[in-house]
Motif scaffolding. Structure first.
Motif, short mmCIF file in Angstrom:
data_model
loop_
_atom_site.label_atom_id
_atom_site.label_comp_id
_atom_site.label_asym_id
_atom_site.label_seq_id
_atom_site.Cartn_x
_atom_site.Cartn_y
_atom_site.Cartn_z
N HIS A 176 -13.14 -1.23 -2.38
CA HIS A 176 -12.29 -0.33 -2.82
C HIS A 176 -11.68 0.13 -3.70
O HIS A 176 -12.16 -0.38 -4.99
N ASP A 177 -10.87 1.31 -3.59
CA ASP A 177 -10.58 2.52 -4.52
C ASP A 177 -9.19 2.37 -5.16
O ASP A 177 -8.52 2.70 -4.88
N TYR A 178 -9.18 0.68 -5.49
CA TYR A 178 -8.11 0.83 -6.53
C TYR A 178 -7.88 0.48 -7.76
O TYR A 178 -9.18 -0.56 -7.75
N ASN A 179 -7.62 0.97 -8.24
CA ASN A 179 -7.27 0.28 -9.76
C ASN A 179 -7.36 -0.96 -10.80
O ASN A 179 -6.41 -1.67 -9.56
N ARG A 185 7.69 5.08 -3.51
CA ARG A 185 7.54 4.12 -4.48
C ARG A 185 9.52 3.54 -4.93
O ARG A 185 10.02 2.65 -5.55
N GLU A 237 -3.68 -0.35 -10.24
CA GLU A 237 -2.41 -0.95 -8.69
C GLU A 237 -2.64 -2.34 -8.27
O GLU A 237 -2.11 -2.59 -7.76
N ILE A 255 2.71 1.24 -3.11
CA ILE A 255 1.22 2.13 -4.60
C ILE A 255 1.04 3.42 -4.38
O ILE A 255 1.11 4.19 -5.82
N THR A 256 0.75 3.84 -2.73
CA THR A 256 0.42 5.63 -3.03
C THR A 256 1.34 6.41 -2.30
O THR A 256 1.14 7.80 -2.09
N VAL A 257 2.61 6.38 -1.53
CA VAL A 257 3.30 6.84 -0.91
C VAL A 257 4.48 6.88 -1.42
O VAL A 257 5.07 8.32 -1.63
N HIS A 266 0.85 -0.35 -0.11
CA HIS A 266 -0.55 -0.13 -0.06
C HIS A 266 0.46 1.32 0.29
O HIS A 266 0.29 2.28 -0.92
N THR A 267 1.67 1.65 0.94
CA THR A 267 2.96 2.09 0.63
C THR A 267 3.35 3.02 -0.68
O THR A 267 3.78 3.52 -1.21
#
Length: 228
Positions: free
Chosen positions: A134-137, A60, A140, A56-58, A53-54
């Motif tokens: 869930h809001d993952y495309n 890389r 992701e 993908i969103t914060v 999760h980190t």
């Protein structure tokens, strides 16, 4: 130029010569514990959900690139299988080479890196469908699966080495361990506090595997029909 690097492109003024020291440095760069494969494996074993999760969103930069990870781990397993000939005692499509289906399945067996990426597409479809709240495309979710499937290949590699060295048929249980890890890691990513989250993860994984296998066989069947 500013110092040892170009101020516009960032390239070094002098390219280091490719020699033994260069090769060792590159290997260390890939494997080093802070941001390399070893660190990635540790995080995916200890805390897969928040780690991915980190990524993908914060941030890389802390984990190995997911596509590189699944290709490298699949290559590791392929090399181990090539050395010990593990799968010949379990799966062998050589007798079906005359059919397109046999050739496609044999290709998948011999090219785990690419086959795993294609398989991730099928599993991602079911994950997106089942975890639609869930809001993952879709892409992701593919990143998630590249990490998790890569770990699955490392699990198979450990069992393959053990069987190759001892002769004990432990690969029979490697699939159970691999599926268990993938189920746990996916559930840990989406909804780690609820049992239903892990049941959804298992269903998505098995449905993805099944549709991937069926698609390969259907493709082979269609090719056979066209050739005939």
């Amino acid at each position: 130029m500013t110092g040892d690097f170009c101020h516009q492109c960032g390239r070094p003024v002098q390219i280091v010569r490719v020699d033994w020291h260069y090769i060792v440095h590159e290997i260390q760069h890939v494997l080093h514990f802070e941001k390399g494969i070893l660190h990635t494996v540790r995080e995916l074993l200890h805390n897969p959900g928040p780690s991915i999760h980190t990524f993908i969103t914060v941030d890389r930069s802390r984990l190995v690139k997911p596509v590189l990870f699944i290709i490298v781990t699949s290559l590791i397993y392929s090399m181990i299988d090539h050395f010990f000939h593990i799968e010949q005692g379990y799966i062998d499509y050589h007798d079906a080479r005359d059919s397109a289906t046999g050739q496609i399945l044999n290709w998948a067996q011999n090219h785990y890196g690419y086959a795993n990426i294609v398989m991730c597409v099928f599993i991602a479809f079911w994950l997106k469908l089942i975890y639609k709240a869930h809001d993952y495309n879709f892409f992701e979710i593919l990143i998630l699966l590249c990490f998790i499937m890569g770990m699955g290949m490392l699990i198979f590699s450990i069992f393959a080495i053990f069987e190759g060295l001892t002769g004990l048929p432990v690969m029979k249980i490697s699939g159970v361990v691999g599926v268990s890890y993938c189920t746990w890691a996916i559930g840990h990513f989406f909804d780690r506090k609820r049992v239903v989250g892990y049941l959804k993860a298992l269903a998505s994984y098995l449905l993805g595997m099944a549709t991937f296998s069926i698609s390969l066989m259907l493709l082979g069947f269609l090719v056979d029909l066209i050739i005939r």
